[in-house]
Design an enzyme around this catalytic site. Structure first.
Site, PDB file in Angstrom:
ATOM      1  N   LYS B  73      42.358  27.844  35.295  1.00 44.25           N
ATOM      2  CA  LYS B  73      41.836  29.180  35.565  1.00 44.25           C
ATOM      3  C   LYS B  73      41.774  30.031  34.297  1.00 44.25           C
ATOM      4  O   LYS B  73      40.962  30.941  34.197  1.00 44.25           O
ATOM      5  CB  LYS B  73      42.733  29.847  36.599  1.00 44.25           C
ATOM      6  CG  LYS B  73      42.175  31.113  37.190  1.00 44.25           C
ATOM      7  CD  LYS B  73      43.116  31.629  38.248  1.00 44.25           C
ATOM      8  CE  LYS B  73      42.602  32.886  38.911  1.00 44.25           C
ATOM      9  NZ  LYS B  73      43.545  33.322  39.945  1.00 44.25           N
ATOM     10  N   GLU B 175      41.368  39.486  43.938  1.00 44.41           N
ATOM     11  CA  GLU B 175      42.693  39.177  44.472  1.00 44.41           C
ATOM     12  C   GLU B 175      43.453  40.420  44.934  1.00 44.41           C
ATOM     13  O   GLU B 175      43.987  40.432  46.044  1.00 44.41           O
ATOM     14  CB  GLU B 175      43.502  38.384  43.431  1.00 44.41           C
ATOM     15  CG  GLU B 175      43.002  36.954  43.343  1.00 44.41           C
ATOM     16  CD  GLU B 175      43.366  36.250  42.051  1.00 44.41           C
ATOM     17  OE1 GLU B 175      44.180  36.792  41.284  1.00 44.41           O
ATOM     18  OE2 GLU B 175      42.839  35.154  41.809  1.00 44.41           O
TER      19      GLU B 175
END
Lengths: 321, 621
Positions: B73, B175
């Site tokens: 990521k 998120e």
């Protein structure tokens, strides 16, 4: 929702009959919004009154987003309405961005204020100014160091205002107090003198007018009393002396009349009426040559004095006889 | 749309990933086939060429460090040569090479170059398979979360990863927003909420205005290169340095295996210190001794105070980012109604303490910091796919960074400022500067700097085929839009003629369309074979279970039918179906098994009804 909400608005039948999963009421709402939103103010877009708060704007935005956000139509066929919904959402966001922030909201509110609000705000402003001036003065008085100076300034200001409004007595009182509080203030002293003079002139004029009224009612005693008071009040004005002499002459108080007339002639040698009245008094007293001199002097100064001319002619007559 | 079509929300994390869904209106995490809720975001190619994902990959990472990719990521959507990538190359045990275009990054695993979206796709595919095992059927629709501070390239690459994994990515959401959504789910919240999300690799702060099921993001801030991995690295560096002092300058970082052991030990110690005050780090036989002497061991005690000391500046940085974000939003700490802690790193007491003292309030407990993001993603997927009256939620997110173009002199001109609510669009006029100019090149960037070169280049757009005219006569209106996913789109039209202008995109950090197609085809083949095997095993086990249940009910059914004149033929038919199912299992015939599955289910229903004393009422199978 009022039934005439879209009054005068023409819907395109093709848009209303497009094969999409949106009910007709909502379609109208969308079409009307898209067609109108560019001309609307941000307040109108969020259906808020002018000058609503930033919190209200944010809440209204959320409520509107619930109706017009494309995500609220998941899985439905939107056709050409998707682009419309997106445009509406952008317009809503634009309005929220301006109105949801206190700084930009206030600026926008000022720019979009309706005329009656502008007038109200201006009035409030003036009121606030006056109030803050008073507050400053009050605070200044509370401070002994500043209070004397401030008080003097305040008195001068009040005195000037009284002068303007021709309340010379009040003005004079204020100026005198000011010059007493601050002996170095020469301005206060000159102003006080001016005001005092104007004040006595006014007073004299008042008295004279009352005297004239009394004369017309043939109350000559009272007329003479008032006229003398007027002459006392403004000793620099010889006309009051002349008037006293005339009234006294009518009453037959020749001594007083002659004293006043002579005083007037002394203080204003170029005043024709003073000579005239002296001449008349002398004529009554039998001083024909003195009277003739005085009357000739009066006519020299003012040819239009017909009373003097007649009296002079009579005198000549008696002389010839 | 099928009402019951399953859907998932995925939190694709730096270190761990989580998958969740909503069942009967209740969001829940889907455990993996091995029973865990967290799946390590680790991918490896084993010596035998097999691809390993998750716990399996993590378990073998020490012995196979150079073929084990973790923290993908931190690389996804980044450009080859970016400082973050150079930084990563120094510490990652696996090799990184530039892609064929020289723009993106490839990870070398088992001698094959994997694009980063492919690596992430393997993790996503694993989660997808877990979800499919849970539902017992295919799952294709997903919402995937990314850090709020991710730029366009990172978001696109994440979406690509989803595509490669065979998922239709319904939406990419942020998120912190997702966490707020999960936290607010079922509550009637009306207040300003701060989400403080310190995960494995990224840090995000979001400020939301929550009211009546609308989650309106006011501002986001963050750092895509600050997270648990950085805390671990401080511990590793401390261990490496003290080891070198003790043992005549042995640099443990040269040994990939030793480094991997250090990494595990550091992470473990850090986690232990969230509870305890001391953690023992004991790594025997860590390095071979000089000139054939005995192997060297590492034995150290790490106290909580020491850890806090080593990482103080990282914690300070999070608070300063939070402070800046609050300023951006024009919100004071006193106006905040709730502070949510998200991400595993927020378990660290020092982090909680710093947050508490900055905001002047106790952060909210009651959310599971590692699961809350995936739950929010599932809730959003549910809202986007199966809206329910009265339970609607609406996310209004913002773009994290300024979007703009390069202008004369190498400066950056902002077109869409950061913290603009998405979806949004903005138009900009371009005109030709030369006579008969046929092309205009536009460099689109994202970032906070005034200088173009200091910002992230999203791509170069070439407007070509411009009609010839005198300079300045052609005006082209270029529209930049940002979708609800946070992904940038560019379109252009000639403002005089209204014709659409063609645009060629070059120099992006993502995969090209042809490459994407190739990967999809490759994966399809591989997945088909894998799926066949997986599906067969799953279906076989299920069929066996159903048969067993039918047989267990059989005596009761026969007894019930003995008193009735109905249903005898139905029992016969059921027996026939069971027989065919047995044959299919024996023959390992997947098609046949699929064919009898439904009949078998109906037979079971019938038997259950009969055994329970309720006559079938004439409804035969």
């Amino acid at each position: 929702m009022q039934p005439d909400r879209y009054h005068g608005f023409l819907f395109n039948p093709a848009d209303l009959s497009e094969d999409v999963d949106i009910d007709p009421g909502r379609r109208r709402e969308i079409l009307y919004f898209v067609a109108s939103m560019d001309g609307w103010t941000h307040w109108q877009v969020l259906e808020l009154p002018w000058n609503a708060s930033a919190d209200q704007a944010r809440n209204a935005y959320r409520e509107k987003a619930k109706v017009f956000h494309p995500d609220r139509y998941p899985g439905q066929r939107l056709g050409s309405f998707r682009a419309r919904l997106e445009r509406i959402f952008r317009r809503l966001t634009e309005a929220r961005d301006v109105l949801g922030d206190e700084g930009t909201r206030a600026a926008y509110a000022r720019r979009t204020a309706p005329p009656e609000e502008v007038a109200r705000a201006a009035a409030r402003q003036i009121e606030n100014d006056a109030r803050s001036r008073e507050r400053r003065a009050r605070m200044a008085r509370g401070n002994p160091m500043v209070s004397r100076v401030a008080r003097v300034r305040e008195l001068l200001e009040r005195g000037r205002r009284a002068m303007e409004e021709e309340r010379y007595a009040d003005a004079s009182r204020d100026f005198l107090t000011a010059s007493a509080m601050d002996p170095t203030a020469t301005e206060a002293r000159t102003l006080a003198e001016q005001a005092r003079r104007k004040a006595s002139a006014g007073k004299a004029r008042d008295l004279w007018e009352k005297a004239r009224a009394a004369e017309l009612q043939h109350d000559l005693d009272r007329a003479q009393f008032l006229a003398e008071a007027a002459a006392e009040a403004e000793p620099g004005e010889p006309r009051y002396g002349v008037y006293v002499a005339r009234v006294a002459l009518q009453r037959g108080a020749l001594e007083t009349a002659r004293f006043r007339a002579e005083a007037a002639v002394r203080s204003a040698p170029t005043l024709a009426t003073a000579h005239e009245v002296l001449g008349e008094i002398l004529a009554v007293q039998g001083d024909a040559s003195g009277a003739k001199r005085a009357l000739e002097r009066a006519l020299e100064l003012d040819e239009g004095l017909t009373g003097a001319r007649d009296r002079l002619r009579k005198l000549r007559w008696s002389f010839l006889r | 749309m099928n009402e019951n079509e399953p859907f998932i929300g995925i939190d694709l994390g730096t270190t761990n990933s989580v998958v969740a869904t909503v069942i009967d209106g209740v969001p829940r995490v889907i455990a993996s086939r091995t029973g865990q809720t967290l799946t390590p975001s680790v991918v490896a190619v084993a010596r035998n060429g097999k691809r390993l994902v998750g716990h399996m990959a993590k378990r073998q990472s020490i012995t196979n460090a150079e073929n084990t990719a973790y923290a993908a990521k931190r690389l996804i959507g980044r450009r080859w040569g970016a400082p973050e990538v150079e930084d990563a190359r120094k510490v990652l045990p696996y090799d990184l090479v530039p892609g064929p275009e020289g723009n993106d990054i490839r990870a070398m695993l088992g001698g094959r170059a994997f694009s980063i979206p492919e690596v992430s796709a393997l993790v996503l595919a694993e989660l997808k398979a877990d979800a499919e095992a849970f539902f017992g059927r295919r799952v294709t629709k997903a919402v995937i979360t990314v850090p709020a501070y991710f730029n366009d390239g990172q978001r696109k690459a994440t979406k690509d990863a989803g595509r490669i994994a065979g998922l239709e990515v319904v939406r990419i959401i942020n998120e912190p927003t997702s966490a707020a959504l999960a936290y607010g789910f079922g509550k009637q919240m009306e207040k300003k909420v701060v989400v403080f999300d310190l995960g494995g690799g990224t840090f995000d702060v979001s400020i939301l205005d929550v009211g009546k099921s609308v989650y309106d993001v006011i501002a986001v801030g963050g750092d895509t290169y600050l997270g648990g991995e950085d805390f671990d690295r401080r511990v590793i560096d401390w261990l490496v340095f003290s080891f070198a002092q003790e043992h005549e300058a042995i640099d443990l970082r040269q040994d990939k295996m030793a480094l991997q052991r250090l990494r595990d030990a550091a992470e473990h110690a850090k986690i232990e210190l969230s509870e305890g005050r001391q953690s023992a780090i004991h790594l025997p036989f860590l390095a071979s001794g000089p000139e054939g002497k005995a192997a060297l061991h590492l034995d150290r005690q790490l106290s909580r105070e020491k850890l806090e000391d080593l990482t103080q500046d990282l914690v300070d940085k999070t608070i300063s980012v939070a402070d800046r974000t609050l300023r951006d939003a024009g919100v004071r700490t006193s106006q905040i109604g709730e502070v949510l802690l998200v991400g595993g790193m927020t378990r660290m007491p020092r982090v909680q303490q710093a947050v508490k003292s900055y905001f002047g309030r106790e952060p909210s407990r009651g959310v599971h910091p590692e699961e809350v993001v995936a739950l929010g993603a599932a809730i959003q997927a549910h809202a986007l796919l199966h809206p329910q009256k009265g339970k609607e939620v609406l996310l209004l997110d913002v773009t994290p960074q300024n979007l703009g173009i390069m202008v004369v002199g190498g400066y950056f001109a902002t077109i869409i400022p950061r913290n603009t609510t998405v979806p949004t669009s903005q138009s900009h006029m371009f005109s030709t500067v030369q006579d008969d100019q046929t092309a205009v090149r536009i460099a689109v960037l994202q970032g906070a700097s005034d200088k173009a070169m200091e910002n992230e280049l999203l791509g170069e757009f070439v407007l070509d085929g411009i009609r010839p005219a005198r300079r300045g006569e052609v005006e082209i209106e270029v529209t930049f839009d940002i979708s609800a996913d946070g992904i940038v789109g560019v379109s252009a039209r000639d403002s005089a003629t209204g014709t659409r202008q063609s645009i060629t995109v070059t120099a992006t950090s993502g995969l090209t369309e042809t490459e994407m197609r190739r990967i999809l085809e490759e994966n399809l083949d591989e997945m088909l074979t894998r799926r066949q095997v997986g599906d067969f095993e799953r279906l076989r086990d299920r069929t066996r279970a159903v048969i067993a249940e039918i047989e267990s009910l059989s005596p009761a059914v026969k007894e019930a039918l003995a008193r009735s004149r109905f249903g005898k033929d139905a029992v016969l038919r059921a027996e026939d179906v069971v027989g065919r199912a047995r044959n299919a299992i024996a023959a390992q015939d997947l098609q046949q098994m699929i064919a009898v599955e439904e009949q078998l289910d109906r037979a079971l229903q019938l038997f259950k009804g009969l055994a329970g004393g309720t006559p079938p009422g004439g409804k035969g199978p």
